[in-house]
Motif scaffolding. Structure first.
Motif, PDB file in Angstrom:
ATOM      1  N   LEU A 124      -2.042   2.854 -16.063  1.00 62.22           N
ATOM      2  CA  LEU A 124      -0.961   3.674 -15.660  1.00 62.22           C
ATOM      3  C   LEU A 124      -0.881   4.999 -16.422  1.00 62.22           C
ATOM      4  N   ASP A 125      -0.219   5.981 -15.853  1.00 64.23           N
ATOM      5  CA  ASP A 125       0.220   6.964 -16.869  1.00 64.23           C
ATOM      6  C   ASP A 125       1.171   6.930 -17.550  1.00 64.23           C
ATOM      7  N   SER A 178       8.752   3.472 -18.750  1.00 63.08           N
ATOM      8  CA  SER A 178       9.458   2.994 -17.487  1.00 63.08           C
ATOM      9  C   SER A 178       9.027   1.004 -17.576  1.00 63.08           C
ATOM     10  N   ILE A 179       8.032   0.848 -17.774  1.00 62.09           N
ATOM     11  CA  ILE A 179       7.755  -0.212 -17.611  1.00 62.09           C
ATOM     12  C   ILE A 179       7.683  -1.040 -18.704  1.00 62.09           C
ATOM     13  N   HIS A 188       0.661  -1.445   0.321  1.00 62.47           N
ATOM     14  CA  HIS A 188       0.129   0.491  -0.232  1.00 62.47           C
ATOM     15  C   HIS A 188       0.727   1.330  -0.091  1.00 62.47           C
ATOM     16  N   GLU A 189       2.430   1.296   0.465  1.00 57.95           N
ATOM     17  CA  GLU A 189       3.022   2.662   0.719  1.00 57.95           C
ATOM     18  C   GLU A 189       3.323   2.752  -0.696  1.00 57.95           C
ATOM     19  N   LEU A 190       3.701   1.637  -2.274  1.00 59.43           N
ATOM     20  CA  LEU A 190       4.134   1.723  -3.164  1.00 59.43           C
ATOM     21  C   LEU A 190       2.942   2.451  -4.403  1.00 59.43           C
ATOM     22  N   SER A 191       3.909   3.127  -5.420  1.00 57.70           N
ATOM     23  CA  SER A 191       3.242   3.910  -6.326  1.00 57.70           C
ATOM     24  C   SER A 191       2.563   2.104  -7.177  1.00 57.70           C
TER      25      SER A 191
END
Length: 326
Positions: free
Chosen positions: A167-168, A174-175, A135-138
């Motif tokens: 995703l933006d 990046s992915i 939950h702390e991750l983007s």
């Protein structure tokens, strides 16, 4: 290699996948593209037999999955990693714990699980977040956890089902760079399920277009691009409608090019050779499948149409007439 032969899957009266035959070469990044409801996700689930086809065969790395008993199928599935659109991570586990999950279910020793999970987190660029809660991750970081989890069992095939659609654009880029690197470093066959043409243009060498559960086009992108009437090409290079300002006595043509032709001064040469005033109505140039490719739409005087088309085709260019001169 992934080979689907005459594969079909029906839900009720709805044919989700209809007599699909495809061969995806080993080590390829291959795109399955189509609009929502085309059958893409069902096709992905048929590759690893999460869904069993009604008819046809599925073969992965020489093993015909559709012929295997359940125990042997479970073993064969370990060679197929899966990355999901919605991440499907467990909030009750740490980042590292999520990556270890599949290995734990396979009975891998704790020390080996821990080391393998850390190796994969390092590979996807978030090795420093192993102890964090998901939950702390983007969103992009969570997707990297999903990719690391899919790689943990050392698969030879990686299925990615709409993994970038939430995703933006910057994170998506990046992915996709990560998929490209994984493919190069690990030699994985990567099957990308997507409705986003930018994904196909960015990383795929080959693709198949699905419509209503059927493959309507497939092959290497450099070949598809130079095929007359290609629906996939029109989606890769959307030039829109012909402007209403085009003169009645003019013709409108599309020129599609790839590879070496991309660097030629085609339009300037046309103007010089034929003494024409050529109007550019639209143009798109992209790097696709490792080669430069594009489409240009031209308005040309009607009396010169035949000579211009013959000249362009003589240069090895694909020419399609969208509007004849009146």
């Amino acid at each position: 290699m992934i080979r689907l032969e005459n594969v079909s899957k029906t839900f009720g009266d709805l044919p989700a996948v209809d007599d699909v035959s495809l061969t995806i070469p080993t080590g390829e990044i291959y795109g399955i593209v189509g609009q929502s409801g085309a059958g893409k996700s069902t096709l992905a689930r048929l590759v690893n037999l999460i869904e069993r086809p009604d008819t046809g065969t599925v073969t992965v790395d020489g093993a015909e999955l559709t012929a295997l008993r359940e125990g042997d199928l479970r073993v064969a599935r370990r060679k197929i990693g899966m990355v999901f659109q919605r991440f499907n991570l467990l909030g009750s586990r740490s980042v590292r714990g999520n990556v270890e999950l599949a290995l734990e279910l396979d009975g891998v020793a704790r020390s080996e699980r821990h080391g393998r999970a850390q190796e994969m987190l390092d590979l996807v660029g978030i090795g420093h977040r192993g102890d964090a809660s998901v939950h702390e991750l983007s969103g992009g970081q969570q997707q990297r956890v999903g990719i690391a989890r899919a790689l943990a069992a050392r698969p030879t095939v990686l299925l990615s089902d709409e993994a970038t659609s939430a995703l933006d654009p910057e994170t998506t880029a990046s992915i996709l760079d990560l998929y490209r690197r994984i493919n190069a470093e690990l030699g994985l066959t990567v099957l990308l399920i997507t409705h986003e043409m930018e994904v196909v243009k960015s990383v795929c060498r080959s693709a198949a277009l699905l419509e209503h559960g059927r493959v309507v086009e497939s092959g290497r992108l450099e070949d598809i691009i130079t095929t007359a009437g290609s629906r996939l090409t029109s989606q890769l290079f959307p030039l829109g409608a012909i402007p209403a300002t085009v003169a009645a006595d003019s013709a409108v043509i599309d020129i599609t090019f790839a590879g070496g032709n991309a660097d030629h001064p085609v339009i300037a040469r046309l103007a010089r050779t034929h003494g024409l005033d050529v109007s550019i109505l639209g143009a798109l140039v992209e790097q696709i499948g490792g080669t430069q490719a594009g489409r240009t739409r031209l308005e040309i005087p009607g009396g010169a149409t035949d000579a211009v088309i013959a000249d362009l085709r003589g240069q090895g260019l694909l020419v399609e007439v969208l509007k004849e001169a009146a």
